[in-house]
Design an enzyme around this catalytic site. Structure first.
Site, PDB file in Angstrom:
ATOM      1  N   LYS B  80       1.026  -1.093   0.151  1.00 55.56           N
ATOM      2  CA  LYS B  80       0.112  -0.163   0.050  1.00 55.56           C
ATOM      3  C   LYS B  80       0.783   1.191  -0.062  1.00 55.56           C
ATOM      4  CE  LYS B  80      -4.006   1.910   2.494  1.00 55.56           C
ATOM      5  NZ  LYS B  80      -4.964   1.740   3.826  1.00 55.56           N
ATOM      6  N   SER B 155      -9.989   1.693   2.753  1.00 60.11           N
ATOM      7  CA  SER B 155      -8.947   2.401   1.680  1.00 60.11           C
ATOM      8  C   SER B 155      -7.852   1.574   1.240  1.00 60.11           C
ATOM      9  CB  SER B 155      -8.495   3.509   2.773  1.00 60.11           C
ATOM     10  OG  SER B 155      -7.501   3.068   3.631  1.00 60.11           O
ATOM     11  N   SER B 179     -10.511  -0.491   6.754  1.00 54.51           N
ATOM     12  CA  SER B 179      -9.615  -0.356   5.427  1.00 54.51           C
ATOM     13  C   SER B 179      -8.988  -1.549   4.926  1.00 54.51           C
ATOM     14  CB  SER B 179      -8.749   0.616   5.645  1.00 54.51           C
ATOM     15  OG  SER B 179      -9.296   1.877   5.603  1.00 54.51           O
TER      16      SER B 179
END
Lengths: 479, 486
Positions: B80, B155, B179
């Site tokens: 990420k 997210s 997330s």
């Protein structure tokens, strides 16, 4: 304007760097004077993703300071974030302690100013926080040096117990002495490691309510603090006398123009939006840690001062001067072995030694001869081996050469002559050479005695023992 | 050679690497080829690290030959873009960090590097991890590999989609309010949010410090266990990180859940939930029972306050965490008259709408006069929620719930309504507020062939139990992966 009708109420907030090798939340060096941004890392630059890790040494030094000022040490305290924007504040917030400072309460006793009553100034709190960097505005550009960013500070907040600029100066000197005694801080104001904010208000004598206070930020010399307070007190009294009201403001001191000027008014005051720092666990201080630190505490200035008065029969003033700096007090004590006249040693250190130190701008241990040699020199005076004036001459030479007292006195031929026959011979010679003066003296002009002493001393090259001269002359002049 | 190496699980790939049946370079190339082929449509990556990955693969192959290679050596992973990666662009999906190259590695990145893992790229996300759909990225949304008209979740949508679409064998996400678990559910992969403090947050760009936690995405529970084993453990760089010993999570996967007491919270099966979601989750619970587990109804009475508490606490912390993006030291700087203007312009241009919304909300929640009513109240609710769970775990070992009330929604469907957008995390947020571990794993499909996730929640540091149960459920094979759209 009736200044006497008013009373000043002053509270001080002192920020002082702690003597650690590394910063509060990272391993960067705290050394002063490194090149710009030489002592930085992602953590103290507030880069995305970094987290603070508390330097345990900071906690120890804060506790030492707390114990030295009779504070309560909090077994549980937390760190908070204080949010404000400033270019040299890399995270956009400062990590500090807000509701739960590590030290609470406590006090500092100021040396009495002659009336024998020490003044007790209460402390509100001592808390740990990180310093910001430094903005440098030069030639149309603004540069930032983050070397200071994250250097550990403690903030020492006093109650509004001070009543004059002199009080404030005395408090700051005493506080700085304490910090230096416990090795918490070097207290170097010129390097920004000891800075002061002053909260000042005035009120009519006898009033119980406080007046509106102003805050003068970031003063970095005792003189600035004293001047700024004097100026601010006068300014506030002037406003009140003219029927005005003092606005609550934050001020800066301009030493060049000797006046305060506005930094920000209350309308623009920051909302710091404090909240507990989620990246640091609560700071737990076990009793055992406090006791361990307590066991290593040195004798503090107030205790030492009291001991000098009690055991060495010094005045409170003398004891105050000698104990204001731990190195000076240590030096003084190292001159004492073998000396009978402690007072003479105290005077010597306070005048001769401290003058040399002051003039050199260095520390006492770097600027002055070894304390033991001063002791030796004073013993020679005490034993009448040299005169007081000869000792001064020897001292000046020792400061330059670094040689021992013995060697210096020998090399300069300063040893006193106490040989009675030599002195008697010199006296006879002078009396014989001055028949007119002798007649006058014998006719009752006692003042001429000094003239004869001077002549004999001159004849003996200044090395004769004045007491012996006195005794012999008195006899001979009497006939 | 395997025809589609990028579709391997980590466990299978690791075995083949050791037997010499495949090289890390082959695995890595297969992933990079896949990325090249589908990224124009999927947008799961912000930065693809082709050269670095090939270099790492070469090094891993050398190490594998020497016979001394840890589990993740040579395994291609997606990271990420919230993790600081030394020398590699790290944007947090924000324009304000659009040019930021960190000079250091996040702790978990350093751990993975030490194991010889291969980083194929930095994955897409909602800007500063704020969102439930990865539509808030400054670099465009990531699409759902199962249906390109739908969101990947957020997210960590890029990390979930990249694994689901076989662009990498596993990936890292972060989970502040769901997330990891929500996009795992939307994309049909396994995602774990470990106990708060189990994994170091150092080098993870902070959104809400007291809620953020690092965790893996994987194609199987076993793979997730393998990655988590490497991530977990004490870190001197993170003072909130636990010193507890790290169990061997893979060893915990015995398949045995006999006697396991499963709690089913009555508050989590609410009206308005997509019926197939409830059906699949209840079926998963039945499956547990068939394996010898027992179920018990539990109550989490403060659940309805969780979203409100979350948006106070998280935004308050975010407002401070994001204060450092001021244009002074790194990232975007907009030309301006003075330093105040510099902050204003830089932040106005650098931050997206959702980030600004949350900064304002958090600033307000912490303001003088409102602190007690908002931030402090949020923290108190948080304590009540934690107590709810404490009480529930007196009656059960694990709690099983849906991950999200629906399957993946369509792009743009909720973008204009922030409050509706906050609802997908309704079942996950309490877990962050209470600091508990939670895992999302596939448990079925809806009528549009979109994956449905089930959430397993445990008491603090119960990752072994969660993984063991999840693995047992997975072994039943009742929801084998279906084809994807790309």
């Amino acid at each position: 304007m009736n200044i006497e009708a008013y009373e000043a109420i002053i509270g001080l907030e002192v920020h002082t760097h702690l003597l650690t090798l590394s910063k509060l939340f990272c391993g960067c060096s705290t050394r002063f004077g490194a090149g710009p941004n030489a002592n930085v890392c992602p953590r103290c630059m507030g880069m995305p993703g970094v987290l603070p890790v508390l330097n345990r040494r900071v906690v120890e030094l804060a506790i030492r300071t707390g114990l030295a000022t009779h504070c309560t040490i909090a077994p549980y305290s937390i760190f908070d974030r204080k949010s404000y924007f400033y270019p040299d504040l890399p995270k956009g917030y400062q990590i500090t302690q807000y509701e739960t400072p590590i030290c609470k309460g406590g006090y500092i006793d100021l040396p009495s100013d002659g009336d024998g009553q020490p003044r007790r100034i209460r402390l509100t709190r001592i808390h740990i926080e990180e310093d910001a960097g430094k903005n440098i505005h030069a030639a149309g550009a603004s540069l930032i040096d983050f070397n200071r960013s994250g250097v550990p500070l403690i903030e020492i907040v006093s109650e509004p117990d001070l009543r004059s600029s002199a009080d404030a100066g005395a408090y700051l000197r005493q506080l700085r002495a304490i910090l230096r005694y416990v090795d918490a801080s070097d207290g170097k104001m010129e390097e920004g490691s000891f800075r002061c904010d002053c909260n000042v208000s005035v009120r009519k004598r006898g009033a119980t309510e406080f007046g509106t206070r102003t805050e003068i930020k970031n003063l970095n010399s005792f003189r600035f603090v004293e001047n700024a307070i004097d100026h601010e007190v006068a300014r506030q009294i002037e406003i009140l006398e003219a029927g005005g009201r003092v606005p609550q403001e934050t001020l800066l001191w301009d030493p060049a123009r000797n006046e305060t000027r506005l930094m920000r008014s209350k309308e623009y005051a920051n909302d710091y939006r404090y909240f507990p720092e989620p990246d640091l666990p609560p700071l737990i201080v076990e009793d055992a840690m406090v006791e361990q630190i307590r066991a290593t505490m040195p004798e503090l200035p107030a205790d030492r001062r009291a001991r000098y008065v009690r055991e060495l029969s010094l005045t409170d003033y003398e004891a105050g001067v000698l104990t204001s700096d731990r190195d000076v007090a240590d030096y003084f004590e190292a001159t004492l072995p073998g000396l009978k006249n402690r007072k003479a040693a105290a005077n010597w250190v306070m005048t001769e030694v401290l003058r040399v130190v002051r003039e050199s701008g260095k520390s006492i241990n770097d600027a002055a001869p070894l304390a033991a040699e001063i002791g030796a020199l004073l013993r020679m005076v005490e034993d009448q081996k040299i005169s007081f004036n000869a000792a001064k001459t020897a001292f000046a030479a020792m400061v330059k050469s670094g040689k021992s007292a013995d060697t210096t006195v020998a090399e300069l031929g300063l040893a006193q002559v106490s040989d009675e026959s030599a002195i008697a011979a010199a006296c006879e010679k002078i009396i014989a050479a001055e028949p007119a003066k002798l007649a006058e003296y014998r006719a009752g002009r006692d003042k001429l005695f000094g003239f004869f002493v001077g002549q004999v001393m001159k004849a003996m090259g200044g090395k004769a023992n004045p007491k012996v001269i006195n005794d012999i002359l008195k006899q001979k002049l009497a006939g | 050679m395997h025809s589609e190496l990028n579709k391997l699980t980590i466990a299978d790939a690791a075995a083949m690497l050791r037997k010499g049946e495949v090289t890390s370079l082959e695995l890595t190339r297969a992933c990079l080829d896949r990325i090249k082929a589908i990224e124009p449509r999927l947008n799961a990556f912000i930065t693809v690290c082709e050269n670095e990955a090939i270099e790492q693969a070469h090094a891993a192959d050398q190490r594998l030959k020497s016979g001394d290679a840890p589990a993740l050596c040579g395994i291609p992973l997606g990271i990420k873009d919230i993790y600081a990666t030394k020398g590699v662009l790290t944007t947090c999906a924000s324009r304000i960090l659009g040019n930021f190259v960190p000079p250091f590695d996040a702790t978990v990145i350093a751990k993975l590097r030490a194991e010889g893992a291969v980083f194929v790229g930095k994955t897409n996300m909602d800007e500063f991890a704020m969102g439930s759909s990865t539509e808030n990225s400054a670099f465009g949304p990531t699409l759902n590999p199962h249906d390109l008209e739908r969101v990947a979740g957020g997210s960590s949508g890029g990390s979930a989609a990249a694994v689901a679409a076989h662009e990498c064998l596993g990936s890292l996400g972060t989970d502040t309010g769901g997330s990891i678990r929500e996009p795992a559910s939307f994309c049909g992969v396994v995602g774990i949010k470990p106990t708060y403090s189990r994994v170091s947050r150092y080098g993870v760009i902070a959104y809400a410090s007291s809620l953020d936690q690092v965790g893996p995405f994987a194609k199987s529970v076993r793979d997730a266990a393998i990655i988590l084993r490497t991530l977990a453990g004490k870190d001197p760089n993170d003072s909130t990180c636990s010193a507890r010993a790290v169990p061997d999570y893979e060893q915990a996967l015995t398949g045995d859940v006999k006697g396991l007491r499963i709690g089913v919270p009555k508050e989590y099966f609410v009206e308005g939930m997509q019926p197939e979601v409830e059906k699949s989750v209840r079926a998963a619970i039945k499956n547990f029972e068939s394996l010898g587990a027992t179920t018990v109804e539990v109550s989490l009475p403060h659940s309805s306050y969780a979203i409100a508490a979350y948006y106070l606490v998280a935004t308050a912390e975010a407002s401070a965490n994001l204060a450092r993006y001021d244009g002074i030291r790194y990232g975007l700087r907009v030309k301006a008259e003075d330093h105040i203007d510099l902050y204003n312009q830089t932040r106005a241009e650098g931050f997206g709408a959702e980030v600004k919304r949350r900064i304002m909300l958090g600033t307000f929640a912490l303001s003088a006069g409102y602190y007690d009513a908002y931030y402090l109240k949020g923290q108190k609710v948080r304590t009540l929620i934690r107590r709810d769970f404490d009480r529930a775990f007196e009656k059960c070992d694990l709690i099983v719930t849906p991950v999200a009330p629906t399957t993946a929604f369509k792009l743009g469907e909720k973008m204009n309504d922030p409050l509706t957008m906050y609802l997908p995390d309704i079942f996950t947020i309490s877990v962050n507020l209470a600091g508990l571990p939670g895992m999302s794993m596939p448990c079925g499909y809806d009528e549009n062939n979109l994956p449905i996730g089930v959430q397993l929640i445990g008491p603090p540091f119960s990752e072994e139990a969660i993984l063991r149960a999840g693995d047992a459920l997975e072994r039943m094979g009742t929801f084998a992966p279906r084809g994807i759209a790309v």
